[in-house]
Scaffold this active site. Sequence first.
Site, PDB file in Angstrom:
ATOM      1  CG  HIS A   1     -11.811  -7.975   5.558  1.00 22.81           C
ATOM      2  ND1 HIS A   1     -11.174  -8.797   6.442  1.00 22.81           N
ATOM      3  CD2 HIS A   1     -11.163  -8.110   4.386  1.00 22.81           C
ATOM      4  CE1 HIS A   1     -10.179  -9.419   5.826  1.00 22.81           C
ATOM      5  NE2 HIS A   1     -10.138  -9.020   4.573  1.00 22.81           N
TER       6      HIS A   1
ATOM      7  CD  GLU B   1      -1.680  -2.437   1.392  1.00 23.25           C
ATOM      8  OE1 GLU B   1      -0.564  -2.644   1.911  1.00 23.25           O
ATOM      9  OE2 GLU B   1      -2.471  -3.364   1.108  1.00 23.25           O
TER      10      GLU B   1
END
Lengths: 412, 325
Positions: free
Chosen positions: B130, B60
């Site tokens: 999540h 990321e």
Amino acid sequence: MVNNDGVKVRLRGFMVKDRNHLCDVGISHRVNIIDKGTVDIPMLQILRPDGSVHDNADMPDISKATAQKIFQTMHYIRVLDERMVGAQRQGRISFYLACSGEEASTVGSAAALSEHDMIMSQYREQGTLAYRGYRTEQFMNQMFSNKLDPNKGRQMPIHYGDKALNFMTISSPLGTQIPQAAGYAYGQKMAGNDALTICYFGEGAASEGDFHAGLNMASVLSCPVIFFCRNNGYAISTPASEQFSGDGIASRGLGYGIKTIRVDGNDVLAVYLATQKAREIALAEHCPVLIEAMTYRLAAHSTSDDPTGYRSKEEEQKWREKDPVQRFENWMKSKNWLDEAQHKDFIEKTRQEVLAAMKKAEQVDICDIDDLVNDVYDTPPWHLQVQLSQLKQHISQYPDAYPKTSGRIRHD
Amino acid sequence: MTKMNMLQAINSALITAMTDDEKVMVFGEDVGHFGGVFRATSNLQQKFGKARCFNTPLTEQGIIGFANGLASHGSVPVAEIQFGDYIFPAFDQIVNETAKFRYRSGGQFTCGTLTIRTPYGGGIAGGLYHSQSPEAFFAHIPGMKVVIPRNPYQAKGLLLASIRDDNPVLFMEPKRLYRASVGEVPEEDYELPLGKAEVVKEGDHITLLAWGAQIEVIEKAAAMAEKDGISCEIIDLRSILPWDAETVCASVKKTGRLLVNHEAPQTGGFASEISATVQERCFLYLESPITRVCGLDTPYPLAHEKEYMPDHLKTYEAIKRCVNF
């Protein structure tokens, strides 16, 4: 290397050769532990420490004018560093960061680039910037955070940036420029520019996650970028021996599938030749190249640092004997390319120029208060306008407490 | 107009942007041939080629670092972070680089063309990693814009505006609406304004403020309250930064009451900022304390997801408490 098209897996999981992560893998029936250091990465050296040329050394094709410009820039930076460390000691600027000992790495590499190449530096690359054409007054305006600084006085001294010279504005966080360089280079490739990006960093910054992310991204996405590591032995006080235990930074290039060269960072001809070669490869093959320049930070980390606490005089002396500027001077003399009287004159003029520019820059106002909220966004949104207007009223109420701006407030 | 779910609307926005401007490039983990784990980038690589829509390595910080460099070159990157929960390795690149690029260079260089897309939020049995709603972290970064759509129509218009806005935008997509929310979406190009809230429904007694997937929740609560004779005004904030205090305060001055609902944990959530500003500007108009209905101050749970969520029932009860104060 990367082939997104295809992972072709035949029946029962039998893999064919084009499965990337298994190609070119030999098989062993014995336990083979690979010892560190088994790949020998030699260091390109053209000039001996005394400035004489090694027998049979590859020589760069370098003109007298280029050699003289390199030589002058190295000396210019020595003068600038000496004067600005002094200015910091006198309390005229808050901070400075000298590059003594690393002039060959930064200037020699700059000389091998095109002016269209983007430079993303760490913070000790004033030699690179000076070679590009940054003028004394520009150095001063930045260091005195005045309104003539293109960064509008927003960053600490030495955080230079100049769009016209393709020199990306410096940012303090270490290593952040490394993945950015990959992205910038990808943009250059996509736009069809005949230019690449060079990205400088130290061996300490190469411990940051951004180094690994950036090299891997550049390699996988085929970005024309030169990663130039100045391995100068120290990250502030931490010696390279406490920074990594592998074979320097060069060995990591191999792991990422990046063409790599190690060079004597105190030999300006070797740096020049290595960077020229890296540039050719990066542009022709659309790929990154890693250069590890082995050098030594003769200076303190910054004016806030005192190296006597972590390294010996003997060690420093050993490296002074490999001084890149003296080494190049000896070579220049051997070529009869050095006019000593002219050189003396240049040094004296540079000293005067730096002092005069410093005196001038410290008299220039800082930016108007409106620039406090400009450039946060393309235009100041409502909340910044409200905050600015409240601040202006407050300053007007207590003008003596804010003397740098109170005389120039415009209430719109 | 075509019926689309939110993913189709996002895909349509990306196709529109990439067709309109060849400098637009879409990348992230699995976004290439595969079309993204949620399929938001389906067919982009086939349509526009591998050079403009591509997979990246799984990093990321690398994705956003690369995107910053690409944006500063003048390209228009739309970078995907596969889940908002995984944006934190890129936090340094966003906070110290993306957001400060323009300011620190005096406007010489900027990441203004960058848009970061990321799915966020719970309700999909995603557990701790999540489900998070990290918008408040990014609301604390001068230089960033933060935008969240509530339905497919909003998603396409706001995403196109984000991509074309000359400031870096974090575009957070409520993933539980990806397929659940379906509506009429124009096939042509259109933009919706950034930094502007929308009054979704007018009312008299209380202002209910939310964003993203929580708009459905407050609508449901409002319907229950209406049966008790409580008239609710519903506002979708749409932009978290900069946020539209004017629209919110105008509404509060009218209704005299404010309830803010968000999925993220209560402490330090964006409702705190809204509450502080509204009480500064509307103090004498308030008939009851500003009420927050938020996630608990715990990591996002799995088995207790239903209990954790600031749902319509909790909101309905809070509306009644507020009105009967």
